[in-house]
Write an enzyme that holds these catalytic residues in place. Structure first.
Site, PDB file in Angstrom:
ATOM      1  CE  LYS A 113      22.545  20.829  24.033  1.00  0.00           C
ATOM      2  NZ  LYS A 113      21.091  20.688  24.067  1.00  0.00           N
ATOM      3  CG  ASP A 153      21.543  22.845  21.134  1.00  0.00           C
ATOM      4  OD1 ASP A 153      20.584  22.315  21.703  1.00  0.00           O
ATOM      5  OD2 ASP A 153      22.021  23.926  21.514  1.00  0.00           O
TER       6      ASP A 153
END
Ligand code: GLU
Length: 424
Positions: A113, A153
């Site tokens: 991430k 995201d």
């Protein structure tokens, strides 16, 4: 540029939640202590402080992160988040959740991430482009089709992925579409990727209803969040017979027991992506109230830590489908379990995004592109199969769906690590 609204920071440290979730499963399935220590940590954590020239000529320094949790099952995969509250611990948690999410779905990836501490809405489009290109240059040694494949995201979108792809390609001297997913279709994006997470949430809700003997037709649904995931999930659930009675954005929500109206039309009228338009005839509610509405199905599709010790007892929904990453804290989870709420965990419920990201990567590597029908059918097949595997494991062992999903995921990662061995 259209951006998802940026909500406030999560209340509980998400990394603590992620590690505690892992520890509980590792204990139950008896993972070797050394391996537990490996999986509790993120393998690679990279922090960059980088300058961006603003439109007025001034220079600002931004902080960004890219974290790789584990790559036993393949190159690492995971989104990139732009939000003012991004922290290393949040990115670590999200990276760890990506490892489990990819493992549950059976994708050949590990988890990663990234994030930049910025409110993207406060930047002009050119500033956003310069920030994205500079951040890409700062992390270029970490990313690549065989190494680490970022994706959108919260606060990022297809345009930002296009700038990442272009910057990486310029630095390598050739076009490399497979370095990111969630790109615009004309430069190697996949049909159906924009809707994929929301579509996956819809498929999971169908399966969860079927498995628990409920019916989606006429079921009342509250959706927290009107970003990419919440809006598409609400629209597709409504198309499949559900009644969306409450929906919100970062500023608050609306409730109407007869249904809040045509979600597709609301998406078209939205002042910006992620924001609800004015909807006459509905009652205004807060995001907190939305979570406590008397509905059949609650879909948290915003940020971490929304259902917690302070409000989980007031969740009246019979079923919670976690469309956001980490929307429930440990204590929130325990309380809902005690109250008999049927919870489908994030690592299963929102895996549609990364499943279609996987399809995009495969299409890019082969330079052979699929029709949207094919993408959607394959998504349905994979995500429903993953749900059934998780549900059948639970039925055998008296676990919650979260416990069985984690069990399956951790077992797969442990097995990959075991057969690969520890280098050297
Ligand atoms: N950011 C999305 C997630 O949390 C998608 C990740 C991806 O497609 O790589 O699952």
């Amino acid at each position: 540029m259209a951006q998802a609204p940026v909500a406030q920071a999560p209340a509980e440290n998400p990394y603590d939640t992620a590690v505690a979730q892992f520890n509980a499963v590792a204990e139950r399935i008896g993972v070797d202590e050394g391996l537990r220590e490996v999986l509790r940590h993120c393998k690679r954590e990279f922090t960059v402080n980088f300058p961006v020239q603003m439109d007025d000529g001034s220079i600002r320094v931004f902080t960004g992160y890219r974290v790789h949790h584990n790559e036993a099952r393949g190159p690492v995969k995971g989104g990139l988040r732009y939000a003012p509250y991004v922290s290393i611990d949040e990115v670590r948690a999200l990276a760890m959740w990506m490892t489990w999410k990819c493992a549950v779905a059976g994708l050949p990836y590990g988890g990663a991430k990234g994030g930049v501490v910025v409110d993207p809405r406060a930047l002009s489009i050119r500033e956003l482009e310069r920030l994205t290109r500079r951040f890409t240059a700062e992390i270029v040694m970490l990313i690549g089709p065989d190494e680490d494949v970022p994706a959108p995201d919260m606060g990022t979108d297809a345009q930002i992925m296009a700038w990442i792809m272009d910057t990486y390609s310029m630095m390598h001297g050739h076009s490399t579409p497979a370095v990111v997913t969630g790109k615009p279709v004309p430069i190697g994006g996949s049909s159906g990727r924009y809707e994929a997470t929301g579509r996956g949430v819809m498929f999971i809700t169908q399966e969860a209803c079927r498995e628990s003997g409920r019916t989606l037709e006429g079921a009342t649904v509250a959706v927290q969040g009107f970003g990419n995931v919440g809006s598409v999930a609400a629209k597709l659930l409504a198309e499949n017979g559900a009644k969306i009675v409450a929906i919100s954005d970062a500023r608050g929500g609306i409730y109407n027991e007869r249904g809040v109206g045509d979600i597709g039309a609301m998406m078209e009228r939205a002042p910006a992506r992620g924001f609800l338009p004015d909807v006459p005839g509905s009652t205004r509610i807060t995001n907190e109230e939305l979570l406590e509405m008397p509905v059949d199905i609650l879909i948290p599709a915003a940020i971490e830590g929304q259902i917690h010790a302070g409000n989980a007892d007031r969740v009246r929904a019979k079923m919670v489908i976690e469309a956001a990453n980490g929307p429930t804290t440990l204590e929130g989870d325990r309380i809902m379990e005690g109250n008999g709420v049927y919870v489908v965990p994030d690592i299963v419920a929102n895996s549609g995004g990364v499943i279609v990201s996987y399809f995009e990567w495969v299409q890019d590597l082969q330079s052979f592109f699929w029709e949207e029908d094919e993408v959607n059918q394959r998504l349905e097949r994979i995500i429903k199969k993953s749900f059934r595997e998780v549900a059948s494991l639970r039925n055998g062992g008296g676990m919650t769906l979260r416990e069985s999903a984690y069990t399956l995921a951790v077992q797969r990662v442990v097995e990959a690590t075991r057969v690969r061995g520890i280098f050297p």
